[in-house]
Enzyme design. Structure first.
Site, short mmCIF file in Angstrom:
data_model
loop_
_atom_site.label_atom_id
_atom_site.label_comp_id
_atom_site.label_asym_id
_atom_site.label_seq_id
_atom_site.Cartn_x
_atom_site.Cartn_y
_atom_site.Cartn_z
N SER A 117 0.82 -1.22 0.00
CA SER A 117 0.00 0.00 0.00
C SER A 117 0.85 1.26 0.00
CB SER A 117 -0.93 0.01 1.22
OG SER A 117 -0.17 -0.15 2.40
N HIS A 138 -2.51 -3.15 -6.16
CA HIS A 138 -2.95 -2.82 -4.80
C HIS A 138 -4.46 -2.88 -4.63
CE1 HIS A 138 -3.44 0.35 -1.44
NE2 HIS A 138 -3.32 -0.85 -0.92
N GLU A 150 -5.42 -0.36 -7.52
CA GLU A 150 -4.41 0.53 -8.09
C GLU A 150 -3.35 -0.33 -8.78
OE1 GLU A 150 -4.21 4.38 -5.09
OE2 GLU A 150 -3.19 2.57 -4.46
N ASN A 188 -3.57 6.27 -0.66
CA ASN A 188 -2.89 6.44 0.63
C ASN A 188 -2.13 7.75 0.74
OD1 ASN A 188 -3.54 4.31 2.47
ND2 ASN A 188 -2.60 2.92 1.01
#
Length: 382
Positions: A117, A138, A150, A188
Site C-alpha cells: 500500500s 494494490h 491501483e 494512501n
C-alpha cells in the site's frame, strides 16, 4: 492468466484469493505459517456459506470458489503460476527476500505483483533478475467488496504490463486505475489528512475522537469517521503507512505522523483486532457504548472539524492532479471506490468553493505557522 499464486494468507491474501477464484482462476495460496492458511480457509468457508444462505451466490458457486483455492506448504508449489501476488507484511526487505526466492521457481513469463500500500514498486523490483515483469497490484480491504485496484508500474516495468493488468482486473470484476509510483500511490497519499488532521485535532484537546467521527459522518456523510476507520484498519497498520509516506517524501511536514498514534501502537491498543483502540470493542462495552454514547454536539466545533479535514483532503487531491499522479477521473474514482468517500474530492472542492478551501488553509497556516498547511500552487488558480 488462469493460474494465480497468492503469498500471504492474512485478511488481504485470502480476500484476493477469493476474488481470483470467483473469476474462475486456479489459486495457489501460500503462507510461511501454514496454520494461518488453514485458519483463513476455514473462515472463508464460513463466509461463502453465509453468502449462499443469504442468496448472494448459489451453493454450487460457493463450493466452486472454495475448491479453486489450493493451500500450499512450500513457496515452490507456485512454480506453474502465470501471476503471483504478494500480500505480506509491509516491510521492504522481507518482501524483496520473498520475491528473490520466488524468482528461482517461476517461469520467466510469470508476472510478479505486490499488494503493497505504500512501498516503492521501483525499489522492490530493483533487486530482481527480471524487474520488467514486476508491478504493483494494490487491492483495498475487504478485497472481495472494495472495487478499486491501483495498478502501479515501476520505472523498470515493461511498457505494456500495466494495461495487461488493468484488463485482467476488469475481467475480475474490479475498477482498476493506473497510478504513478509515488509514496502512497493515489489513495494512501491523498487520504493521509483524513487521519493526520483528525489526530492533530484530538491531540490538541479541541475535540474527542467521538466528536471528530460524528462531525465527519453528519456534515460530510462519510460512512465511518477517522477514528472508527483507524480501529478497523489497525492503528499499527495505519501508522506504518503514514511513516512510510513521511519518510519516502523526505520528511515533508504534510505527512508527519502523530505521537498519539505512536503511543497507541506502543500500548498495543490497535483497534478491533485487539479489542480496544480509540473505542472499546469488548463484549461488555459494546452494548453500553451504543446505548450510553453521549456526544456533546457543538455546531461551530463540528464545522471547524469538518472544514479542517476536508480542506486538507481536497488540497491533496488538487496537488495529485497538478503532479499528474493520475487523471481527474481516476483521482475521483480512487477515493470513492478505494476508501468509500461519499464524493470525489475535486468535485467536492468545486461544490464548497476552492476559494473557501484556500482561505481555510491560509488561516490554519497563519495560526500554526506549520508547513503541513501549505497550499498546492494549483489550488489558488482553480
Amino acid at each position: 492468466m488462469k493460474k494465480v499464486g497468492i503469498i500471504g494468507s492474512g485478511t488481504m491474501g485470502i480476500g484476493i484469493a477469493q476474488v481470483a477464484a470467483t473469476a474462475h482462476c486456479e489459486v495457489f495460496l501460500y503462507d510461511a505459517n501454514f496454520s494461518q492458511t488453514e485458519k483463513s480457509l476455514k473462515n472463508l468457508k464460513i463466509t461463502l456459506n453465509k453468502l449462499a444462505e443469504k442468496g448472494k451466490i448459489s451453493t454450487e458457486k460457493s463450493l466452486e470458489i472454495f475448491n479453486q483455492i489450493k493451500p500450499c506448504q512450500e513457496i515452490k508449489e507456485l512454480k506453474d503460476c502465470d501471476l503471483v501476488i504478494e500480500a505480506i507484511i509491509e516491510n521492504k526487505e522481507i518482501k524483496q527476500k520473498v520475491f528473490a526466492e520466488l524468482e528461482t521457481y517461476v517461469s520467466e513469463k510469470c508476472v510478479l505483483g505486490s499488494n503493497t500500500s505504500s512501498i516503492s514498486i521501483t525499489s522492490l523490483q530493483s533487486e530482481l533478475k527480471n524487474p520488467e515483469r514486476f508491478i504493483g497490484i494494490h487491492f483495498f480491504n475487504p478485497a472481495p467488496l472494495m472495487p478499486l485496484v491501483e495498478v502501479i508500474p515501476g520505472l523498470l516495468t515493461e511498457n505494456n504490463l500495466a494495461q495487461e493488468m488493468l484488463d485482467l482486473m476488469k475481467s475480475w470484476g474490479k475498477s482498476p486505475i493506473i497510478a504513478k509510483d509515488v509514496p502512497g500511490f493515489i489513495v494512501n497519499r491523498i487520504a493521509r489528512p483524513f487521519y493526520g488532521e483528525a489526530l492533530k485535532i484530538v491531540e490538541e484537546n479541541l475535540a474527542t475522537p467521538e466528536q471528530v467521527d460524528d462531525a465527519m459522518k453528519s456534515l460530510g456523510n462519510f460512512k465511518m469517521g477517522p477514528f472508527e476507520l483507524m480501529d478497523l484498519i489497525g492503528i499499527d497498520v495505519n501508522f506504518s503507512v503514514t511513516k512510510t509516506v513521511y519518510q519516502d517524501y523526505f520528511y515533508d511536514p504534510k505527512y508527519k505522523p502523530s505521537l498519539l498514534q505512536q503511543r497507541m501502537s506502543e500500548a498495543k491498543l490497535l483497534g478491533r483486532k485487539t479489542g480496544k483502540g480509540f473505542y472499546d470493542y469488548s463484549e461488555q462495552n459494546q452494548e453500553s457504548r451504543v446505548k450510553n454514547q453521549e456526544i456533546v454536539k457543538d455546531e461551530s466545533l463540528y464545522e471547524m472539524i469538518f472544514m479542517r479535514i476536508i480542506s486538507m483532503l481536497i488540497n491533496e487531491a488538487v496537488e495529485a492532479k497538478r503532479l499528474g499522479i493520475a487523471n481527474d477521473e481516476d483521482i475521483e474514482t480512487a477515493m470513492q471506490k478505494g476508501v468509500n468517500y461519499p464524493k470525489g474530492l475535486l468535485n467536492w472542492g468545486k461544490e464548497i468553493g476552492y476559494q473557501k478551501i484556500s482561505e481555510t488553509l491560509q488561516n490554519l497556516y497563519e495560526e500554526y505557522q506549520e508547513e503541513r498547511y501549505r497550499q498546492s500552487p494549483l489550488l489558488k488558480k482553480l
